[in-house]
Design a protein around this motif. Structure first.
Motif, PDB file in Angstrom:
ATOM      1  N   SER A   1     -69.857  31.778 -24.097  1.00  0.00           N
ATOM      2  CA  SER A   1     -69.231  33.103 -24.138  1.00  0.00           C
ATOM      3  C   SER A   1     -70.119  34.129 -24.828  1.00  0.00           C
ATOM      4  CB  SER A   1     -67.881  33.016 -24.843  1.00  0.00           C
ATOM      5  OG  SER A   1     -68.032  32.683 -26.215  1.00  0.00           O
TER       6      SER A   1
ATOM      7  N   GLY B   1     -67.215  28.990 -21.128  1.00  0.00           N
ATOM      8  CA  GLY B   1     -67.471  30.217 -21.882  1.00  0.00           C
ATOM      9  C   GLY B   1     -67.836  31.376 -20.977  1.00  0.00           C
TER      10      GLY B   1
ATOM     11  N   MET C   1     -65.220  34.698 -20.208  1.00  0.00           N
ATOM     12  CA  MET C   1     -65.706  36.030 -20.536  1.00  0.00           C
ATOM     13  C   MET C   1     -65.743  36.935 -19.308  1.00  0.00           C
ATOM     14  SD  MET C   1     -68.836  37.780 -20.097  1.00  0.00           S
ATOM     15  CE  MET C   1     -68.713  39.553 -20.256  1.00  0.00           C
TER      16      MET C   1
ATOM     17  N   TRP D   1     -55.411  37.824 -22.852  1.00  0.00           N
ATOM     18  CA  TRP D   1     -56.579  38.124 -22.005  1.00  0.00           C
ATOM     19  C   TRP D   1     -56.508  39.534 -21.439  1.00  0.00           C
ATOM     20  CZ3 TRP D   1     -60.334  35.032 -22.920  1.00  0.00           C
ATOM     21  CH2 TRP D   1     -60.059  33.722 -23.329  1.00  0.00           C
TER      22      TRP D   1
ATOM     23  N   GLY E   1     -67.133  38.858 -25.027  1.00  0.00           N
ATOM     24  CA  GLY E   1     -67.808  37.597 -25.339  1.00  0.00           C
ATOM     25  C   GLY E   1     -67.474  37.099 -26.737  1.00  0.00           C
TER      26      GLY E   1
ATOM     27  N   VAL F   1     -63.838  35.869 -26.730  1.00  0.00           N
ATOM     28  CA  VAL F   1     -63.777  34.543 -26.105  1.00  0.00           C
ATOM     29  C   VAL F   1     -64.351  33.491 -27.047  1.00  0.00           C
ATOM     30  CG1 VAL F   1     -64.643  33.111 -24.214  1.00  0.00           C
ATOM     31  CG2 VAL F   1     -63.838  35.427 -23.749  1.00  0.00           C
ATOM     32  N   GLY F   2     -65.431  33.857 -27.750  1.00  0.00           N
ATOM     33  CA  GLY F   2     -66.035  32.931 -28.697  1.00  0.00           C
ATOM     34  C   GLY F   2     -65.069  32.526 -29.797  1.00  0.00           C
TER      35      GLY F   2
ATOM     36  N   ARG G   1     -62.453  30.218 -28.259  1.00  0.00           N
ATOM     37  CA  ARG G   1     -62.949  28.846 -28.045  1.00  0.00           C
ATOM     38  C   ARG G   1     -63.175  28.116 -29.368  1.00  0.00           C
ATOM     39  NH1 ARG G   1     -60.983  27.069 -24.017  1.00  0.00           N
ATOM     40  NH2 ARG G   1     -59.579  28.760 -24.551  1.00  0.00           N
TER      41      ARG G   1
END
Length: 503
Positions: free
Chosen positions: A72, A123, A127, A399, A416, A419-420, A423
């Protein structure tokens, strides 16, 4: 209300071209969902076949999201460089490689490697799918369209659970390998098919390719007037004169992403800092409230509640997938009418209540010396209720918010990072759930998740503004107003100090 105002309120017809593009893009999320769901049941057979312990099982479960964190963080810059469309192609190829390696999986190390490679693809997918969808969607249907990837994830999880059940009767060394390896087929199909998709008009504008961007907007908008308005807003945000009629222009390095880390991380404007904080908090709580523990370890939860046979464990797990897929449509078709905040608050409140019931039922079962059928049924009901409330709000809305909250110039990197965080939190829950419930009991683990849910309710109330019906270019101003309101409650002086810096 004036005639003009009435016309403005009238909902525009869904653009069929945008809808078809969004559906195709969501295919990559189905593959990710499948990969997440199938591991839930596959772990039962992998543990027996490869003779691994609970710690190795936890690492295998969590490595996908650890590697997704890496994917991501690099996907944002890659998508700014090669475009949204080719980034999706790259994600599909990475998925393909990971699926083949997992399907081969002669040893634990090889299986772990394949799972990590697939995680990098995850990832990328998490993203790019919402970013692309948000950038082609009109404001009035953006909530619906940007929630399609989460619908796809839920459907993929369900397919993974069904795959567990279908292949469970094959011999031990073959069944779980087919469960994992079969994902290579749709990955290859998507990598080829996505080449027929258009590029994001906002990305084209960032490259100075205004003529291509305008042509694409005419395709994805319901009217020429809407296309002109969106085109003008995009030009202003990119730093181009809104009256410019050139087909190709030179874009400043800053607008194209040079110095984006400085603008987003090192020296952000107050509004951008606020948006980043909201994105990080939202996607931390998204998984800190325990959804991955339920999706990934539902067979263990049902076993702790009293279900013994593997076939019944897998069938009850399929129920999780069905509930997750069905109830997500509640949010999908209401999010643009009711708004993000009320649906999200109701969703999280319902999750907290279900978690408290589940934790109590599991605690009663654990301390009982005889089988309690009512507690078993209550545990299953509470699990399904929790998943339903997650799917009808938090699942898709997290999201939707992430895809629309960042300004265009930092959107790819901002998403990104979001998302990181998502995760990383997911991986932490995946890896730590077994040690936590062994330390504080499985009921205690779900009491912990309920506590996180209560904190999340306060976070939503104070830090997330309503974005329904606003263009992507207007949303930055909403966060500026939200910051002034919240900071103002902490002191008028600080609010006045920041006011001059806000857009």
């Amino acid at each position: 209300m004036t005639m003009e105002g009435a016309q403005e309120e009238k909902p525009s017809k869904m653009n069929a071209y945008v809808l078809s593009c969004s559906i195709v893009i969501s295919m990559i999320s189905i593959i990710f969902g499948y990969d997440s769901g199938v591991m839930s049941g596959a772990m039962l057979f992998i543990k027996d076949d490869l003779k691994i312990n609970d710690t190795q099982v936890a690492v295998l479960a969590g490595i996908l999201n650890v590697c997704a964190l890496v994917g991501s963080l690099i996907a944002g810059r890659i998508s700014d460089f090669i475009g949204r469309r080719y980034t999706i192609v790259l994600a599909s190829i990475i998925f393909l490689a990971g699926s083949i390696i997992m399907g081969y999986g002669p040893t634990y190390a090889v299986l772990l490697t394949g799972r990590c490679i697939a995680g990098i693809g995850v990832g990328f997918a998490l993203m790019i799918a919402p970013v692309y969808t948000a950038e082609i969607s009109p404001p009035k249907s953006r909530g619906l369209l940007t929630s399609l990837p989460d619908i796809a994830i839920s459907f993929g999880i369900l397919l993974g659970y069904i795959s567990n059940y279908i292949f469970s009767d094959l011999r031990l060394t073959l069944g779980w390998r087919l469960m994992l390896g079969i994902a290579a087929i749709p990955s290859l199909a998507l990598a080829i098919g996505i080449l027929q998709m258009p590029e994001s008009p906002r990305w084209l504008a960032l490259q100075g390719r205004l003529d291509e961007a305008k042509k694409m907007l005419l395709k994805v908008c319901s009217s020429k007037e809407e296309a002109e308005n969106r085109f003008r807003d995009i030009k202003v945000e990119v730093g181009i004169d809104e009256n410019c009629t050139d087909d190709v222009v030179k874009i400043s390095k800053q607008a194209q992403g040079e110095g984006v880390w400085k603008e987003l991380i090192w020296k952000p404007a107050p509004t951008v800092r606020w948006i980043l904080f909201a994105a990080i908090g939202l996607h931390f709580f998204d998984h800190a409230t325990g959804i991955e523990a339920v999706v990934l370890y539902s067979p263990r939860i049902f076993k702790a509640a009293g279900v013994v046979k593997k076939s019944k464990l897998l069938l009850n797990t399929i129920g999780v997938g069905i509930i997750k897929t069905v109830f997500i449509f509640v949010a999908t078709f209401r999010i643009d009418k009711l708004g993000r905040r009320p649906v999200l608050l109701g969703s999280v409140a319902g999750m907290v209540a279900a978690l408290l019931v589940l934790a109590t039922a599991l605690t009663i079962v654990e301390h009982s010396e005889e089988k309690l059928t009512w507690a078993l049924n209550l545990s299953i009901f509470a699990t399904y209720t929790y998943v339903a409330f997650f799917s009808m709000g938090l699942g898709p809305i997290a999201w939707v918010y992430l895809s629309e909250m960042f300004p265009l110039r930092v959107r790819a990197l901002g998403v990104g990072i979001g998302v990181g965080v998502n995760r990383l939190t997911n991986a932490t829950v995946s890896i730590s759930f077994i040690p936590i419930y062994k330390a504080i009991t499985i009921g205690g683990a779900f009491y912990l998740f309920a506590g996180m849910g209560v904190l999340f309710l306060f976070f939503i109330y104070f830090f997330l503004p309503e974005t329904k019906g606003k263009s992507l270019e207007e949303i930055e101003m909403l966060f500026a107003k939200k910051q002034k309101n919240v900071v103002g409650t902490g002191g008028a002086t600080r609010s006045r100090d920041n006011e001059s810096q806000l857009p």
